[in-house]
Enzyme design. Structure first.
Site, short mmCIF file in Angstrom:
data_model
loop_
_atom_site.label_atom_id
_atom_site.label_comp_id
_atom_site.label_asym_id
_atom_site.label_seq_id
_atom_site.Cartn_x
_atom_site.Cartn_y
_atom_site.Cartn_z
N GLY A 39 6.78 -6.63 -6.98
CA GLY A 39 6.29 -7.79 -6.23
C GLY A 39 6.89 -7.98 -4.85
O GLY A 39 6.92 -9.10 -4.34
N ARG A 42 -12.39 -2.42 -20.37
CA ARG A 42 -12.14 -2.86 -19.00
C ARG A 42 -12.97 -4.08 -18.63
O ARG A 42 -12.50 -5.00 -17.96
CB ARG A 42 -12.44 -1.71 -18.02
CG ARG A 42 -11.91 -1.96 -16.63
CD ARG A 42 -12.46 -0.99 -15.61
NE ARG A 42 -12.30 0.41 -15.94
CZ ARG A 42 -11.18 1.10 -15.81
NH1 ARG A 42 -10.10 0.50 -15.37
NH2 ARG A 42 -11.13 2.37 -16.13
N HIS A 63 -2.34 -0.05 0.40
CA HIS A 63 -2.13 1.30 -0.13
C HIS A 63 -1.08 1.99 0.74
O HIS A 63 -1.15 1.91 1.97
CB HIS A 63 -3.45 2.08 -0.11
CG HIS A 63 -3.30 3.47 -0.65
ND1 HIS A 63 -3.19 3.73 -1.99
CD2 HIS A 63 -3.19 4.66 -0.01
CE1 HIS A 63 -3.03 5.04 -2.17
NE2 HIS A 63 -3.03 5.62 -0.98
N GLU A 66 4.51 -2.11 5.06
CA GLU A 66 3.58 -2.88 4.22
C GLU A 66 3.86 -4.37 4.33
O GLU A 66 2.94 -5.20 4.37
CB GLU A 66 3.71 -2.45 2.75
CG GLU A 66 3.26 -1.02 2.48
CD GLU A 66 3.38 -0.65 1.02
OE1 GLU A 66 3.00 -1.44 0.15
OE2 GLU A 66 3.88 0.47 0.74
#
Ligand code: GRF
Length: 216
Positions: free
Chosen positions: A14, A67, A111, A176
């Site tokens: 996180g 899913r 990503h 990021e």
């Protein structure tokens, strides 16, 4: 102006969630995190949310037959929280096309590569092995195909000759933590449009000139 209501989906540590939490706390921030959803009981990111006073929900994928049922449970939690935008932040489950299409242009991901290079896992070891001179991260709208979709923000970092995958991962992670809050701010401020499946950012200012690596 009302703040954009954001849900963050996590599976682990996180640290990107933390970057979003910190940015949303800044005075005048245009977004607020209304829910942190996690598929892994005990994930460290849940404690970060709790410390920040943000509601959390654990929806363990192992408890669902397939899913579609898992995705439907996510949908219900997101609707109950009034989420308007969903941020994937180290969420390690593939989402079905139904879910992704329902949230089209309201679902973003970070990503750890300069997409479309190095989709999938182990991006840093593959970047080191390929000998690329720059690595980085991409914040993008999510499409059903894994690690694809209109690019909102990219951040590039140099790859150094002595880098290991771990060293490079740490450098990219810092990037990021800057790129993800920036992308969220741009969206929440209403500056992001998707045109012909590419992102247009109103009033965007970018760098000029090439970055060379090595420089000599
Ligand atoms: C980040 O590197 C992100 O790009 C990838 O998973 C990692 C999550 O890290 N999808 P954290 O949980 O945000 O610390």
């Amino acid at each position: 102006m009302a703040k954009l209501k954001v849900a963050v989906l996590i599976s682990g540590r996180g640290s990107n969630l933390q970057a979003l939490i910190d940015d949303c706390r800044a005075p005048g921030a245009p977004a607020e995190i209304v829910l942190v959803l996690c598929n892994e009981p005990g994930a460290a990111g849940l404690a970060r949310a709790a410390t920040a006073g943000i509601p959390t929900r654990v929806i363990d994928h192992r408890g669902f037959a397939d899913r579609a049922a898992f995705d439907a449970a996510l949908d219900r939690a997101l609707a109950a929280a009034g989420a308007e935008l969903v941020c994937l932040a180290g969420f390690m489950r593939l989402l079905g096309a139904g879910f992704v299409n329902r949230w089209r242009d309201r679902l973003i991901n970070v990503h750890p590569s300069l997409l479309p290079a190095f989709r999938g896992l182990d991006t840093h070891s593959r970047a080191v092995a390929a000998g690329v001179r720059f690595a980085g991260c991409t914040v993008h709208f999510v499409r059903p195909e894994m690690d694809s979709g209109p690019i909102i923000v990219q951040a590039a970092v140099p790859v150094r000759p002595e880098d290991t995958a771990e060293i490079l991962a740490a450098r990219v992670l810092e990037a990021e933590h800057r790129a993800y809050p920036l992308a969220l701010r741009l969206i929440a401020a209403g500056r992001v449009r998707v045109v012909d499946d590419r992102v247009v950012v109103a009033g965007a200012v970018g760098p000029t000139g090439p970055s060379l690596n090595p420089q000599g």
